[in-house]
Design a protein around this motif. Structure first.
Motif, PDB file in Angstrom:
ATOM      1  N   UNK A 155      71.849  35.158  -0.616  1.00 60.49           N
ATOM      2  CA  UNK A 155      71.635  34.373  -1.832  1.00 60.49           C
ATOM      3  C   UNK A 155      72.577  33.178  -1.846  1.00 60.49           C
ATOM      4  N   UNK A 156      72.257  32.209  -2.685  1.00 62.50           N
ATOM      5  CA  UNK A 156      73.156  31.087  -2.917  1.00 62.50           C
ATOM      6  C   UNK A 156      74.005  31.367  -4.139  1.00 62.50           C
ATOM      7  N   UNK A 157      75.302  31.068  -4.048  1.00 63.66           N
ATOM      8  CA  UNK A 157      76.203  31.251  -5.194  1.00 63.66           C
ATOM      9  C   UNK A 157      76.842  29.904  -5.526  1.00 63.66           C
ATOM     10  N   UNK A 158      77.123  29.636  -6.800  1.00 65.91           N
ATOM     11  CA  UNK A 158      77.678  28.333  -7.197  1.00 65.91           C
ATOM     12  C   UNK A 158      78.953  27.999  -6.434  1.00 65.91           C
ATOM     13  N   UNK A 159      79.047  26.740  -6.027  1.00 62.94           N
ATOM     14  CA  UNK A 159      80.222  26.266  -5.281  1.00 62.94           C
ATOM     15  C   UNK A 159      80.528  24.841  -5.737  1.00 62.94           C
ATOM     16  N   UNK A 160      81.752  24.591  -6.198  1.00 65.25           N
ATOM     17  CA  UNK A 160      82.109  23.289  -6.760  1.00 65.25           C
ATOM     18  C   UNK A 160      82.006  22.171  -5.740  1.00 65.25           C
ATOM     19  N   UNK A 161      82.260  22.469  -4.481  1.00 63.17           N
ATOM     20  CA  UNK A 161      82.269  21.437  -3.447  1.00 63.17           C
ATOM     21  C   UNK A 161      80.904  21.237  -2.800  1.00 63.17           C
ATOM     22  N   UNK A 162      80.161  22.312  -2.569  1.00 59.04           N
ATOM     23  CA  UNK A 162      78.948  22.223  -1.742  1.00 59.04           C
ATOM     24  C   UNK A 162      77.671  22.578  -2.498  1.00 59.04           C
ATOM     25  N   UNK A 163      77.686  22.513  -3.820  1.00 63.65           N
ATOM     26  CA  UNK A 163      76.546  22.906  -4.665  1.00 63.65           C
ATOM     27  C   UNK A 163      76.387  24.420  -4.649  1.00 63.65           C
ATOM     28  N   UNK A 164      76.070  24.950  -3.458  1.00 69.82           N
ATOM     29  CA  UNK A 164      75.962  26.404  -3.326  1.00 69.82           C
ATOM     30  C   UNK A 164      76.622  26.852  -2.031  1.00 69.82           C
ATOM     31  N   UNK A 165      77.269  28.005  -2.089  1.00 69.02           N
ATOM     32  CA  UNK A 165      77.764  28.660  -0.885  1.00 69.02           C
ATOM     33  C   UNK A 165      76.785  29.778  -0.533  1.00 69.02           C
ATOM     34  N   UNK A 166      76.836  30.216   0.718  1.00 71.97           N
ATOM     35  CA  UNK A 166      75.904  31.248   1.193  1.00 71.97           C
ATOM     36  C   UNK A 166      76.614  32.593   1.236  1.00 71.97           C
TER      37      UNK A 166
END
Length: 520
Positions: free
Chosen positions: A449-460
């Motif tokens: 799943x994708x999880x929120x990430x401040x730098x990359x929109x989403x982390x894996x």
């Protein structure tokens, strides 16, 4: 006239009973292992009796009736009895909560509920919130009740007379299947007589089912898979059904042998569960010649399954709304079971971008299926015109699934549109990452799943279930992925878990994984 003609489930059943009155139609094994058989004539007589009993309970054409049952013969009897009088079955998951059932019953405006004693408690506390329900009928009910009706009792002295039955038409709705809601309330998919018959014709011709075949149903009957691809295929051909109350990975092939099943239908998760059980060489001698399946499974697992159990696997693609199977691997051609196959009889399939334009060869696009509402695809969503307009556009059904077409002309599933991960401006298909993870011999199954990430929109983020008795570290798996994936597709973190939240047919419920993260 097309292949459906003006047939209905009622006329189709009448035809098959006239041809095969004494042939076994259903061989059923309940949860305790007891087996029962019904011939076409025996089953049909019960359908006629229940049809008249329902009319006595003032169930009319167009009325909705909620079926809240496990796999049993009474489920099938109710489905076809309702179709005989023009009423509409609303099949539901016995694992659904009171709140979920409250919504479905009220949204469908069901006038009758058919369930079992084990499940009736969830409804009794909310009867005052179900104003349209007039009666509750219990199947396989052995106790006495002054408020609940006994299924066996209401049909015991009922008539088999058909003179009271209303006229039914091929495009009348006879089923309403609710899709599982992840971001919104479930939607009621309206399925007609024509839809059911078309699917039976399509599947029987595509996988060469004959009247000698017996379709093996272990998936829940409330789901489209068991109704569309197995029950209707058996009925259209004059074949038969082997039905089990519950799926058992350890007994799957033993049950098939006991019940005489020849064609199965599974999802990827049950296939993996069967593989994970201790292997008994005697199961190679089983009558199953073919198993249809859906959803991704690793190539080494496909090969292991076919070799161990001496059976052909055939991956296909369909959904509740398409009713039939628009894509499947050819039975007698090259089976590429890492793909979802090629367009099937009666359908045209294309891939489109966000603007609705066709994508270039090899590019990823949303699967769009050309079909006729109420005949080859669903009629509409019940009381939801907005969702109907979004899904049915200019003769095309938009599936919400992404795929690509290879140079070989086969379609390759990529991901649900909503499951695409946006990472640093790049689109990442969760299934591509999952496919690589499951190539590792220590990995039984994965969910990405994708999880929120401040730098990359989403982390894996990847969740992994390991094979029994095997181990691997997070770092080792990430290194394994780095050697096989572009840098931006490599998981940022991996969490090892014992199990996944699943739907009753084994689909991983990723929205629950996402919600669990937001709660932590």
């Amino acid at each position: 006239m097309d292949i459906i003609g003006d047939r209905t489930l009622r006329s189709l059943f009448e035809e098959k009973v006239s041809l095969h009155p004494d042939k076994v139609f259903i061989a059923f094994e309940d949860a305790q292992g007891s087996q029962t058989t019904k011939t076409y004539r025996e089953f049909y007589d019960e359908v006629l009796k229940l049809s008249n009993a329902l009319l006595d309970l003032e169930v009319h054409a167009g009325d909705h009736v909620t079926i809240h049952l496990p796999n049993n013969i009474e489920f099938l009897t109710t489905w076809f009895a309702l179709a005989h009088i023009g009423a509409i079955m609303v099949p539901t998951n016995i694992l659904s909560s009171s709140d979920e059932m409250n919504y479905i019953i009220n949204h469908s405006e069901s006038v009758l509920l058919i369930t079992e004693e084990d499940h009736v408690e969830k409804f009794q506390g909310m009867l005052d919130q179900l104003p349209t329900i007039r009666h509750i009928v219990l199947t396989r009910f052995k106790n006495h009740s002054t408020t609940l009706l006994n299924f066996d009792h209401i049909i015991e002295n009922a008539s088999t007379d058909t003179s009271r039955f209303p006229k039914v038409l091929t495009e009348d709705v006879v089923g309403m299947l609710y899709t599982s809601g992840t971001t919104s309330k479930p939607k009621g998919v309206q399925v007609t007589n024509a839809n059911y018959i078309f699917t039976g014709e399509l599947m029987s011709k595509s996988i060469q089912v004959t009247e000698e075949d017996r379709m093996f149903i272990v998936l829940p009957l409330f789901h489209g898979n068991a109704q569309y691809y197995s029950t209707m295929t058996a009925l259209v051909t004059g074949g038969s059904i082997a039905l089990t109350e519950k799926f058992s990975a350890s007994r799957y092939f033993k049950q098939a042998k006991l019940l005489g099943a020849t064609v199965g239908s599974l999802f990827a998760a049950p296939l993996r569960m069967i593989l994970a059980k201790d292997y008994d060489t005697s199961v190679q001698e089983n009558p199953i010649r073919l198993i249809m399946f859906a959803q991704s499974i690793a190539e080494h697992q496909l090969n292991e399954f076919e070799n161990k159990f001496d059976v052909k696997l055939l991956q296909l693609y369909g959904m509740t709304e398409t009713v039939g199977i628009p894509l499947l691997n050819p039975l007698n051609g090259v089976r590429k079971n890492l793909s979802i196959g090629r367009p099937s009889i009666g359908y045209e399939v294309k891939l489109i971008d966000e603007d609705g334009s066709d994508v270039e060869q090899g590019a990823v696009g949303q699967i769009a299926v050309k079909g006729i509402p109420g005949r080859t695809v669903m009629k509409r969503y019940f009381k939801n015109e907005e969702a109907t307009r979004e899904t049915l556009q200019d003769g095309w059904l938009l599936t919400g699934d992404n795929a690509r077409v290879g140079e070989d002309g086969y379609f390759y599933f990529v991901d649900r549109v909503k499951d695409m991960i946006k990472r640093s401006g790049e689109n990442v298909a969760a299934q591509e990452v999952e496919s690589v993870l499951t190539q590792h011999l220590a990995v039984f199954e994965s969910a990405v799943i994708g999880v929120p990430d401040d730098m990359r929109d989403e982390a894996i983020k990847a969740y992994v279930i390991l094979n029994k008795g095997m181990s691997v570290t997070e770092e080792a798996l990430i290194t394994f992925c780095k050697a096989r994936l572009a840098k931006f597709k490599v998981p940022d973190s991996i969490e090892f878990v014992a199990e996944f939240p699943r739907t009753p047919v084994g689909k991983i419920q990723k929205h629950i994984l996402r919600n669990s993260l937001s709660i932590k």
